[in-house]
Design an enzyme around this catalytic site. Sequence first.
Site, PDB file in Angstrom:
ATOM      1  N   TRP A 161       0.891  -1.107  -0.160  1.00 59.05           N
ATOM      2  CA  TRP A 161      -0.027   0.088  -0.013  1.00 59.05           C
ATOM      3  C   TRP A 161       0.795   1.195   0.114  1.00 59.05           C
ATOM      4  O   TRP A 161       0.366   2.218  -0.665  1.00 59.05           O
ATOM      5  CB  TRP A 161      -0.922  -0.094   1.214  1.00 59.05           C
ATOM      6  N   ASP A 162       1.987   1.278   0.737  1.00 61.66           N
ATOM      7  CA  ASP A 162       2.698   2.299   0.723  1.00 61.66           C
ATOM      8  C   ASP A 162       3.451   2.744  -0.631  1.00 61.66           C
ATOM      9  O   ASP A 162       3.440   3.657  -1.238  1.00 61.66           O
ATOM     10  CB  ASP A 162       4.064   2.081   1.587  1.00 61.66           C
ATOM     11  N   ILE A 163       3.594   1.380  -1.457  1.00 61.71           N
ATOM     12  CA  ILE A 163       4.133   1.568  -2.918  1.00 61.71           C
ATOM     13  C   ILE A 163       2.887   2.114  -3.662  1.00 61.71           C
ATOM     14  O   ILE A 163       3.245   3.100  -4.605  1.00 61.71           O
ATOM     15  CB  ILE A 163       4.682   0.125  -3.045  1.00 61.71           C
ATOM     16  N   GLY A 166       2.360   5.880  -2.940  1.00 62.56           N
ATOM     17  CA  GLY A 166       3.652   6.660  -3.433  1.00 62.56           C
ATOM     18  C   GLY A 166       3.203   7.154  -4.636  1.00 62.56           C
ATOM     19  O   GLY A 166       3.288   8.328  -5.207  1.00 62.56           O
TER      20      GLY A 166
END
Lengths: 411, 411
Positions: A161-163, A166
Amino acid sequence: MTILKGMRVVEGSAFVAVPLAGMTLAQMGAEVIRFDRLGGGLDAKRWPVAPDGQSLFWAGLNKGKKSIAIDMKSPEGRELITRIITAPGDDAGLFITNLRVRGWMDHETLSKEREDLITVTLTGDRHGRPQVDYTVNPSLGIPHMTGPESGDPVAHALPAWDIAAGNMVVSALLAAERHRLRTGRGQDVEFSLKDAAAATIGHLGMIAEATLTGTSRPRAGNALYGAYGQDFVCGDGQRVMVIGLTERQWRGIVKATDSAEAMDLLASATASDLSDEGTRWRLRHQITAILAPWFAVRTLAQVAQVFDESGLTWAPFRSLSEALREDPDLSEDNPMFTSMLHPGVGRYPVPSSPVTYSDFARELPGQAPALGAHTEEILSDVARLDDTEIARLFDTGVVTQAGREDARDAA
Amino acid sequence: MTILKGMRVVEGSAFVAVPLAGMTLAQMGAEVIRFDRLGGGLDAKRWPVAPDGQSLFWAGLNKGKKSIAIDMKSPEGRELITRIITAPGDDAGLFITNLRVRGWMDHETLSKEREDLITVTLTGDRHGRPQVDYTVNPSLGIPHMTGPESGDPVAHALPAWDIAAGNMVVSALLAAERHRLRTGRGQDVEFSLKDAAAATIGHLGMIAEATLTGTSRPRAGNALYGAYGQDFVCGDGQRVMVIGLTERQWRGIVKATDSAEAMDLLASATASDLSDEGTRWRLRHQITAILAPWFAVRTLAQVAQVFDESGLTWAPFRSLSEALREDPDLSEDNPMFTSMLHPGVGRYPVPSSPVTYSDFARELPGQAPALGAHTEEILSDVARLDDTEIARLFDTGVVTQAGREDARDAA
C-alpha cells in the site's frame, strides 16, 4: 532533459510512500527538495542497512533529491521551510508530505504565502492516525487470505500500500498541477494509506465478494485465485510457479505435461468443464494431484526447457540473492540498472525509472544525498538568502550541512 | 466537475493494471473508453464472481468507463479502433494498453493517424513475455521473504505490482500529456510489470541489501522487518499486530505493557540498546517472549482499550467479512464508500477515489458498463459515423451492444 524538467517539488516526509513519490518525481526530472530535522527524520536509519550501519532504505528512496537539514522546532527554521515550500516559480509551489501537518505547515497556513500552492498530504487513516502496511493489512483481512490453507494469517513482506500510495501521490500531484496550469488555482489534496487500500480492494471486487457471499476469500497457499495457477516442487527440490489463468495458458499446461487424458477423466468424473476458470479453481487440488508427479521426476532445468518451448507463463522460486546472480533482468543487461559505487558501502545495481518515454533518453538513476548535503545551495537559490544570512543560520545551528566548515554538530 | 474533466482516454486492456489505470482516470473525471473483442476480453469472467457468475472483478475495475465491443480480428473492426484511439480533440489522443501490440495497434502505426498520440503500454517483462504478480514475485525472491520462519515460500494474496503499475500508468500518462500541452509532441511510453517490481525493490534498498550481504532477507513470520513489530494472540484467541517502528512507538509499547523492567534486564543481559531499531529487530524473539504473556491474559477488547488510550499504532487481525461488519472505514460512514445496488447481483459498498481535491466535490463512484453498453454512442460521438454506417456495422456483426435490437449474438 527528462519529462518533468523544470518542476520543483518540496518534500517533508519519512518512510516509504512520500519519499518514493519524491524519488519518482526526481527520476522523472523534477527538482525535489527533501527537508529534514537536524540529525535526520524518522527513517534516517531505517533498515535495510549496510554492514557499516548506513541505511540502504534512505539511499534507495532519496535518489536524485536535494537535502536540507533544518531545526524544525525553531520559529526561524519553520519560516525557512515555509519560504522554501512557497518560493516563486511557475513550476514550483508543489509540496508533498506525510508529516503531521499542524498549524504552520498545513495547506491553509502555507497557502497564505503562495495562493496557488498545491499540497498533497498522505495520512495513515482518514482519522489522522498513523498506519503502516503492517496494520492496514490485518485490519482489512489480507493476512487472512495469505499463506497455507491450514496455517495462521500471514503478513506480506512488501509494503504494497505504501508503494501504491507513493505512486498515487505522484498522479494526484500531476493532476492538480495540470488543473493549475489551466486555471491558476492551487489546492489541498489529501488521502490516507488505509483509504487507498480499502478503495483498491474494492476495485478488485474483494469487498463485493465478501459482502455478497458473507465469507472472505480463504487462504489457498500459493494457488492463483479464481482460475488455475500453482507451485510445484521439482525432482531436484527447486520450486516453480505455473499459470493457467487464461484458457490458452491452461491448454498449454495440459499439453506440455501430457496430461490431457487425465484431465478429461477428471472432467468426466466430476461432470465439469475445465475450460471454465472457476471450475479449474474449484478442482485445483485434483488438478494439482494429476500434475505433481510430472514435476517430481524432472529437474528445474528440464521443466524450464519444456515450459519455455511451450511458451507457458511460469517462474522459478528463488531468493533475491539467487535472482541477482541468475537473472539478467536484475543486472546491467537491463538498461534500467546501473552498477554504482556507494562510498563506504560498496557497489550494487541501482534502478532508474522503469518507465521509458520515447521523447527522452533514459537518465542515470542518481544517488541519494547525505543529510543536509544541499542546505547552503537551497538557502541561496530557493530561499534567496545572502551569504551573511546563510552564515548566521549555520552559526546559530538553525541549519546544518555535513562537511561544511562552520556546520555545528547536528545532535 | 472533476479534476480531469474533458480528457478522453482509450483503453485496450485485460486483467488488473491497465483496467485499474483507466478506472482511476475515470474516477478523476476523464472519459475512458474501453474496447473489447466481441464476447469480452480475457478478464470478462475473472474471479471473484457473484453467486450468479457475474464477474465482480469486471464490475470493480471498469467503473465509470464506456464500453464498446468490436470484432478486433476484422479489418473494419481494427479501422474503427484506430479511429476511436486517434479521434480529434485537444484532450484526446491518449491510449493505454496492455494488449500485445503488433502492427496495426502499435504506437508507430497509430501515430500515423494522429501525430501527437500518447500511448502508454504495459508489458509483462522487458522481453515482451506475459507476467503476472504470481510469476514476478517468485522470480524476484518475495515469497522467500514471506511467511513463517520455518515454512515454505509464501505468495502474496494481493497483486501488489499490478496495483502499483496501474497507478504508474496514470502518472506516466499525465506526465506525457503535460509534456504535450507544452510542446505539442506525443510519444510512446512503455514499461513492464517486472521492471516496475524490480525497480521498486531496488528503491526500497532490498537489492542493495542482498548484494552487499550476499544473503536475502529471511522469512520472519509477521514480524516488522528491521525494527520491532509483532503479532500476538490474545486470551480470547484474537490476534493483534503492534508496531514499535519509531522510538516513540517502542516506548509506548513498553509502557502500555508495563514491561520496562524486563526490557532493561534484557538490554543489560545482552549489553544492547533497545532504543536502536536494529537491536530491536535482532532481539525480536526475546522481546516477544517478554510481551506475549501480557496479551495471553487479556481479551482483544482489553488490549484495544489500553493501546488506544496509549496512542499506540496497532491493529486487530480479522477477515474481510469481519472488517466489513466492524469497521466504519469500510462503510458509508466513510464518504469514500457508497452502498450501490447492482442489478441481479445485490448491494455492496463501492469505493470512489480515495484522493480528495479541495477544489472539487467528491463524485459518486459510478458503475461498470455491461460489455458494449456504449457501442452505438461511441461510434456516433467519437468515431463520427452516421446512423446508416452504424446500422451496417451492427448488421454485419463488426460491433455488438447488449440489449440493442439489431445486435447479433456476440458468440
